[in-house]
Design a protein around this motif. Structure first.
Motif, PDB file in Angstrom:
ATOM      1  N   MET A   1      -5.566  10.212  -1.120  1.00  0.00           N
ATOM      2  CA  MET A   1      -4.737  11.089  -0.295  1.00  0.00           C
ATOM      3  C   MET A   1      -3.627  10.349   0.447  1.00  0.00           C
ATOM      4  SD  MET A   1      -7.594  13.740   1.227  1.00  0.00           S
ATOM      5  CE  MET A   1      -8.757  12.509   1.803  1.00  0.00           C
ATOM      6  N   GLY A   2      -3.574   9.022   0.296  1.00  0.00           N
ATOM      7  CA  GLY A   2      -2.604   8.252   1.059  1.00  0.00           C
ATOM      8  C   GLY A   2      -1.180   8.692   0.841  1.00  0.00           C
ATOM      9  N   GLY A   3      -0.850   9.119  -0.379  1.00  0.00           N
ATOM     10  CA  GLY A   3       0.514   9.517  -0.701  1.00  0.00           C
ATOM     11  C   GLY A   3       0.957  10.818  -0.074  1.00  0.00           C
ATOM     12  N   THR A   4       0.055  11.517   0.580  1.00  0.00           N
ATOM     13  CA  THR A   4       0.450  12.715   1.320  1.00  0.00           C
ATOM     14  C   THR A   4       1.041  12.327   2.676  1.00  0.00           C
ATOM     15  OG1 THR A   4      -1.666  13.020   2.476  1.00  0.00           O
ATOM     16  CG2 THR A   4      -1.474  13.961   0.258  1.00  0.00           C
TER      17      THR A   4
ATOM     18  N   THR B   1       0.828  -1.206   0.000  1.00  0.00           N
ATOM     19  CA  THR B   1       0.000   0.000   0.000  1.00  0.00           C
ATOM     20  C   THR B   1       0.863   1.255   0.000  1.00  0.00           C
ATOM     21  OG1 THR B   1      -1.726  -1.187   1.220  1.00  0.00           O
ATOM     22  CG2 THR B   1      -1.845   1.214   1.205  1.00  0.00           C
ATOM     23  N   ILE B   2       1.885   1.289   0.840  1.00  0.00           N
ATOM     24  CA  ILE B   2       2.755   2.456   0.919  1.00  0.00           C
ATOM     25  C   ILE B   2       3.502   2.655  -0.396  1.00  0.00           C
ATOM     26  CG2 ILE B   2       4.816   3.411   2.040  1.00  0.00           C
ATOM     27  CD1 ILE B   2       3.779   2.155   4.653  1.00  0.00           C
ATOM     28  N   LEU B   3       3.950   1.572  -1.022  1.00  0.00           N
ATOM     29  CA  LEU B   3       4.625   1.701  -2.317  1.00  0.00           C
ATOM     30  C   LEU B   3       3.682   2.298  -3.366  1.00  0.00           C
ATOM     31  CD1 LEU B   3       6.688  -1.606  -2.457  1.00  0.00           C
ATOM     32  CD2 LEU B   3       7.607   0.729  -2.363  1.00  0.00           C
ATOM     33  N   ASN B   4       2.426   1.876  -3.376  1.00  0.00           N
ATOM     34  CA  ASN B   4       1.455   2.481  -4.293  1.00  0.00           C
ATOM     35  C   ASN B   4       1.313   3.974  -4.044  1.00  0.00           C
ATOM     36  OD1 ASN B   4       0.811   0.245  -5.814  1.00  0.00           O
ATOM     37  ND2 ASN B   4      -1.087  -0.215  -4.728  1.00  0.00           N
ATOM     38  N   PHE B   5       1.265   4.355  -2.761  1.00  0.00           N
ATOM     39  CA  PHE B   5       1.128   5.766  -2.415  1.00  0.00           C
ATOM     40  C   PHE B   5       2.354   6.567  -2.874  1.00  0.00           C
ATOM     41  CE2 PHE B   5      -1.714   4.652   1.467  1.00  0.00           C
ATOM     42  CZ  PHE B   5      -2.797   4.492   0.619  1.00  0.00           C
TER      43      PHE B   5
END
Length: 405
Positions: free
Chosen positions: A192-195, A80-84
């Motif tokens: 908004m996860g990538g913020t 998930t974090i890599l996608n963000f």
């Protein structure tokens, strides 16, 4: 302590434990390694404004230390974090190239918010049924941009299907709590996860330190600057359609939404906290329990109550002077007359209401009845809470927006 893991899920977790033994699944999350890995995956190097790094660091530390995360949890968190991070890189790349999508004019989007389990999903889906509207689906929220020149929407849908498939196979009982598939309309906190100034990861990971940091230090202004650009990119893929989005965390910052998206139309849902808070505790506890091995349900229930209270207090502070920009909608009214509630939104914002819109919205409500995928049952005491505790925390909100409803 929390629920017994389903047998099929325990088998899945064993497979991920083997992945940890051979190095394919991490035993802890390292922010720098994750950033380097994301760069290699999309072959881009510029993350833009580094404000997101603090949140990423706090999030990784919180995942590593707040609970005994299992192998599945680390696999899910890393992916998930890599996608963000990929989304951040792709967004900055479009900014650097002054891509036309970034300059797309938004058709006044409908943005639904409210405490979790207050009917935001149902209302968003009804509003999206209008012919001139488009509700954002999970696959496009999770992967809003093509990752390379050959990456198509069909490719990203297949990726989303691969992510969701384990949930379908190993935890089908979750459908009664919250049904999600690649093409269902979903919370735009995925966008908004990538913020790393968003609540996205709190929906399936135990991250108490991060939750504390989020309410004390997260840069919501920069988050919504990024969010507005991502909405413009998605608007470009749906020309002529009004985007309909929803997120429980939009509740907290109506003023910043309107700062960065001045023509946004805000819809606020309301439900008795003694009903929606325990329901959220049940859903969130069950999902978070899948990713760790020592979840204390009472502690988690208190954390959810605290998060919900802080979110509502932020809303009450930040909506002052903006009441004319917000349509307030009661959950009980939607149960009594769902089509009338959608019509009320249209009338509030001067949107066209026609026989065609009434028909499509009505058809949607008939085809998507409550409890279609099973009934969600729980007891408030399971989470160490009581109705008196909840009513005390939300007394001012109840008096203002719900009264004796």
């Amino acid at each position: 302590m929390a629920y017994p893991k389903p047998l099929a899920f325990r088998g899945l977790n064993k497979a991920f434990q083997l992945g940890q033994m051979v190095g394919g699944v991490p035993r802890a999350l390292d922010p720098e390694k994750l950033m380097k890995k994301a760069k290699k995956r999309v072959r881009l190097n510029d993350y833009g404004d580094p404000y997101f790094k603090e949140g990423l660091e706090v999030l990784c530390d919180s995942i590593n230390t707040d609970a005994r995360v299992n192998a599945y949890g680390y696999f899910l968190a890393e992916g998930t974090i890599l996608n963000f991070l990929e989304t951040r890189l792709l967004l900055q790349d479009r900014r650097n190239r002054d891509h036309a999508d970034i300059r797309t004019e938004l058709i006044s989007p409908l943005i639904v918010s409210g405490l979790a389990r207050t009917g935001t999903t149902a209302l968003q889906r009804m509003l999206s049924a209008a012919p001139d509207c488009h509700g954002l689906e999970w696959w496009e929220l999770n992967l809003p941009m093509n990752r390379n020149a050959s990456d198509s929407a069909e490719d990203r849908i297949k990726t989303a299907e691969a992510i969701i498939r384990p949930r379908e196979l190993f935890t089908p009982h979750l459908d009664a709590m919250h049904y999600i598939r690649p093409h269902t309309l979903e919370e735009c906190f995925w966008l908004m996860g990538g913020t790393f100034a968003a609540r996205t990861m709190t929906e399936f990971m135990v991250v108490y330190k991060y939750m504390d940091w989020y309410y004390a230090s997260a840069d919501a202004d920069k988050k919504y600057a990024d969010y507005a650009d991502l909405l413009r990119i998605l608007q470009a893929t749906h020309p002529g359609k009004r985007l309909v989005v929803k997120s429980i965390e939009h509740l907290e910052n109506p003023h910043l939404i309107l700062k960065h998206i001045p023509n946004a139309m805000l819809v606020q849902t309301h439900r008795q906290p003694t009903e929606c808070v325990p329901s959220y505790c049940s859903l969130n506890t069950f999902v978070c329990d899948l990713t760790c091995d020592d979840l204390d349900m009472h502690r988690h229930g208190r954390a959810i109550l605290d998060l919900s209270d802080k979110s509502m207090q932020a809303h009450l502070r930040n909506r002052v002077g903006l009441e004319h920009k917000i349509y307030d909608h009661k959950y009980t009214d939607m149960l009594k007359s769902p089509v009338a509630c959608v019509r009320g939104v249209h009338e509030k914002f001067g949107l066209e209401w026609s026989d065609e819109v009434a028909f499509t919205v009505g058809q949607h409500t008939r085809e998507h009845q409550q409890h279609k995928y099973g009934k969600h049952t729980y007891k408030i005491s399971d989470f160490g809470l009581s109705e008196d505790m909840i009513n005390e925390r939300f007394a001012g909100y109840i008096d203002t927006y719900l009264g004796r409803d």
